[in-house]
Design a protein around this motif. Structure first.
Motif, PDB file in Angstrom:
ATOM      1  N   LEU A 208       0.823  -1.207   0.000  1.00 19.72           N
ATOM      2  CA  LEU A 208       0.000   0.000   0.000  1.00 19.72           C
ATOM      3  C   LEU A 208       0.861   1.262   0.000  1.00 19.72           C
ATOM      4  N   VAL A 209       1.969   1.230   0.760  1.00 22.03           N
ATOM      5  CA  VAL A 209       2.845   2.398   0.848  1.00 22.03           C
ATOM      6  C   VAL A 209       3.707   2.541  -0.394  1.00 22.03           C
ATOM      7  N   PHE A 210       4.416   1.480  -0.764  1.00 21.82           N
ATOM      8  CA  PHE A 210       5.403   1.604  -1.843  1.00 21.82           C
ATOM      9  C   PHE A 210       4.744   1.621  -3.216  1.00 21.82           C
ATOM     10  N   SER A 211       3.760   0.756  -3.431  1.00 19.85           N
ATOM     11  CA  SER A 211       3.102   0.725  -4.729  1.00 19.85           C
ATOM     12  C   SER A 211       1.983   1.750  -4.817  1.00 19.85           C
ATOM     13  N   GLY A 212       1.159   1.847  -3.752  1.00 24.26           N
ATOM     14  CA  GLY A 212      -0.001   2.722  -3.795  1.00 24.26           C
ATOM     15  C   GLY A 212       0.302   4.186  -3.574  1.00 24.26           C
ATOM     16  N   ILE A 213       1.240   4.502  -2.657  1.00 32.07           N
ATOM     17  CA  ILE A 213       1.551   5.900  -2.338  1.00 32.07           C
ATOM     18  C   ILE A 213       2.770   6.398  -3.111  1.00 32.07           C
ATOM     19  N   GLN A 214       3.661   5.480  -3.504  1.00 30.11           N
ATOM     20  CA  GLN A 214       4.887   5.901  -4.183  1.00 30.11           C
ATOM     21  C   GLN A 214       4.959   5.516  -5.650  1.00 30.11           C
ATOM     22  N   GLY A 215       4.064   4.645  -6.085  1.00 30.91           N
ATOM     23  CA  GLY A 215       4.044   4.285  -7.501  1.00 30.91           C
ATOM     24  C   GLY A 215       5.198   3.414  -7.932  1.00 30.91           C
ATOM     25  N   ALA A 216       5.654   2.522  -7.070  1.00 32.09           N
ATOM     26  CA  ALA A 216       6.750   1.616  -7.406  1.00 32.09           C
ATOM     27  C   ALA A 216       6.362   0.205  -6.990  1.00 32.09           C
ATOM     28  N   SER A 217       7.177  -0.764  -7.349  1.00 35.80           N
ATOM     29  CA  SER A 217       6.859  -2.163  -7.088  1.00 35.80           C
ATOM     30  C   SER A 217       7.469  -2.634  -5.779  1.00 35.80           C
ATOM     31  N   ALA A 218       6.621  -3.074  -4.849  1.00 35.54           N
ATOM     32  CA  ALA A 218       7.106  -3.614  -3.584  1.00 35.54           C
ATOM     33  C   ALA A 218       7.869  -4.914  -3.806  1.00 35.54           C
ATOM     34  N   ALA A 219       7.403  -5.720  -4.752  1.00 33.19           N
ATOM     35  CA  ALA A 219       8.084  -6.989  -5.039  1.00 33.19           C
ATOM     36  C   ALA A 219       9.483  -6.735  -5.579  1.00 33.19           C
ATOM     37  N   TRP A 220       9.642  -5.731  -6.430  1.00 35.79           N
ATOM     38  CA  TRP A 220      10.963  -5.370  -6.956  1.00 35.79           C
ATOM     39  C   TRP A 220      11.879  -4.945  -5.810  1.00 35.79           C
ATOM     40  N   TRP A 221      11.369  -4.124  -4.894  1.00 37.44           N
ATOM     41  CA  TRP A 221      12.178  -3.665  -3.767  1.00 37.44           C
ATOM     42  C   TRP A 221      12.646  -4.840  -2.924  1.00 37.44           C
ATOM     43  N   LYS A 222      11.728  -5.750  -2.598  1.00 39.71           N
ATOM     44  CA  LYS A 222      12.091  -6.889  -1.756  1.00 39.71           C
ATOM     45  C   LYS A 222      13.176  -7.726  -2.423  1.00 39.71           C
ATOM     46  N   TYR A 223      13.023  -7.974  -3.698  1.00 41.37           N
ATOM     47  CA  TYR A 223      14.008  -8.798  -4.416  1.00 41.37           C
ATOM     48  C   TYR A 223      15.403  -8.183  -4.326  1.00 41.37           C
ATOM     49  N   ARG A 224      15.517  -6.904  -4.638  1.00 47.17           N
ATOM     50  CA  ARG A 224      16.826  -6.248  -4.634  1.00 47.17           C
ATOM     51  C   ARG A 224      17.369  -6.060  -3.214  1.00 47.17           C
ATOM     52  N   HIS A 225      16.497  -5.596  -2.314  1.00 51.02           N
ATOM     53  CA  HIS A 225      16.988  -5.204  -1.003  1.00 51.02           C
ATOM     54  C   HIS A 225      17.387  -6.395  -0.151  1.00 51.02           C
ATOM     55  N   TYR A 226      16.675  -7.494  -0.254  1.00 52.17           N
ATOM     56  CA  TYR A 226      17.061  -8.677   0.513  1.00 52.17           C
ATOM     57  C   TYR A 226      18.393  -9.237   0.012  1.00 52.17           C
ATOM     58  N   LEU A 227      18.602  -9.163  -1.300  1.00 54.55           N
ATOM     59  CA  LEU A 227      19.901  -9.589  -1.836  1.00 54.55           C
ATOM     60  C   LEU A 227      21.020  -8.710  -1.286  1.00 54.55           C
TER      61      LEU A 227
END
Length: 457
Positions: A208-227
């Motif tokens: 809701l925050v990253f995709s809905g309020i910021q217009g970006a993909s939460a799944a993309w963030w998780k993939y990159r950031h966890y790595l």
């Protein structure tokens, strides 16, 4: 890292057959004893083992279904993943029940050979739990969300009151950028499961925050950031240092790039264009990478929420500013946000060591070689989203950020005892260190590029 969803993932028939076979094999081999030499040979794409608290797990099949992605768990193939596993899972007992079917034995003499650093860090992790440092202050997060929304509303009000003038566009862009950056820090909290007990609740809030309020993909963030957290500043494993399209970092990457005659940027000037050109280019590349990820991974919910964000943005601003004004506010806001975010996030990492992976490197030095802290104040804590406590965050990534300062003295004592550098810098020193580091890396590339004759090799 190995974040398990609250419900078991749906299985295909082939996966069920794989699991049945694995249970049968595991039931016959769980008493097996392996040497470290044997464990370290199982690092192939279809043959991967790792170790958690002395138990050996065959993750060859599980890695395909791992909720955090195949790459992140594969980073620890052939290695001891105990501290990484503990860092990314708040409820180890819950996760462990899914691991049982993949256990194939134990490492010979595991606990006898544990280092003093391992024992001390385990005690420190236990201390964080006794101190209640994983309990969030919900009023803190209510304030975070409230002021993010208030800033976005303020941007709309500014344009409504001042009209469609250039000044109102600039002020609105600054307010939007501030809202977006603070939203990034809140997204970071939800993404690390730091707010709610339920994994699902954190993941929903993050979307809701990253995709809905910021217009970006939460799944993309998780993939990159966890790595990134799994192996920070490790070549070929941390995507955040794979920036050859724009920048070269560390000492090794520039030399290798120069020898191979790869790259098309004037890297010897990267410390100069970092401040202006990099944010402009990064916004364009950011949209490209996010959309490519969403379509490739079929993250349709993220795409829907992102679309709703842009529809809402243009619906609100276009009647007052026209399409040109709305696009200007959006893009200028993104550039300001990009500059703010990059300077803060990279102040902890770019000036630090960039190395290849070392199999026997303990979790603490692995994180410490890649991270440093910035000095704290109320403004700096807000400005950086508490990423000025990057060391503590990397050691305990699920800890709510407002508690990181409480464990800092104990972390410093641990590092002092084991002669591990604990680096804490004044804010402006850290900012200038980014430029100094980029200048050094750029000149390494330039000197090697012009000294190396590819025909002589």
């Amino acid at each position: 890292m190995w974040t398990i969803r609250d419900s078991h993932p749906n299985n295909t028939m082939s996966t069920n057959l794989d699991d049945t076979a694995l249970r049968h094999r595991s039931s016959e081999s769980t008493s097996a004893i392996f040497t470290w030499e044997e464990v370290r040979t199982h690092v192939l794409p279809d043959d991967k083992w790792l170790v958690i608290d002395g138990d050996v797990y065959d993750i060859s099949l599980w890695s395909r279904r791992h909720p955090g992605g195949k790459a992140i768990i594969s980073h620890y193939a052939g290695q001891d993943a105990s501290d990484a596993f503990g860092a990314f899972h708040r409820d180890r007992q819950y996760v462990s029940k899914y691991l049982k079917m993949y256990r194939i034995g134990r490492v010979k003499g595991y606990h006898d050979h544990k280092s003093e650093l391992s024992r001390d860090f385990s005690e420190l992790r236990d201390l964080t739990k006794k101190m209640g440092l994983y309990k969030p202050n919900y009023w803190f997060y209510v304030f975070q969300l409230s002021h993010i929304i208030a800033l976005e509303i303020a941007a709309y009000v500014v344009v409504a009151l001042l009209g469609g003038t250039g000044l109102s566009w600039i002020l609105a862009a600054f307010l939007i950028a501030t809202s977006q950056v603070q939203g990034s820090w809140l997204n970071h909290d939800f993404g690390h499961l730091s707010v709610f007990k339920s994994t699902k609740a954190n993941m929903l809030a993050q979307r809701l925050v990253f995709s809905g309020i910021q217009g970006a993909s939460a799944a993309w963030w998780k993939y990159r950031h966890y790595l990134h957290h799994s192996k920070p500043n490790v070549i070929n494993k941390d995507p955040d240092i794979k920036m050859e399209i724009f920048l070269l970092v560390g000492d090794t990457i520039p030399v290798e790039m120069a020898k191979s005659k790869k790259g098309f940027m004037p890297y010897q000037h990267q410390h100069e264009y970092f401040t202006v050109l990099f944010p402009l280019l990064l916004v364009v590349y950011y949209y490209y990478e996010v959309l490519r990820f969403v379509f490739k991974r079929r993250e349709w919910l993220d795409l829907l929420l992102m679309s709703l964000y842009f529809m809402r943005f243009f619906y609100l601003f276009t009647p007052m500013t026209g399409i040109l004004g709305a696009v200007t506010i959006l893009y200028l806001g993104r550039v300001i946000q990009s500059s703010w975010f990059i300077w803060v996030s990279q102040s902890n990492h770019i000036p630090m060591a960039v190395e290849y992976d070392e199999q026997d490197k303990h979790w603490v030095p692995l994180q410490m070689h890649a991270t440093c802290n910035l000095e704290s104040s109320l403004f700096i804590d807000w400005f950086t989203g508490h990423l000025n406590f990057q060391i503590e965050h990397h050691l305990f990534p699920t800890m709510p950020r407002h508690n990181l300062a409480k464990i800092q003295p104990q972390v410093e004592s641990l590092c002092e005892k084991h002669n591990i550098p604990y680096i804490k810098k004044p804010f402006w020193t850290a900012m200038f260190d980014i430029l100094r580091s980029l200048r050094k890396s750029g000149h390494l590339w330039y000197e090697m590029y012009h000294l190396t004759d590819p025909l002589s090799e």
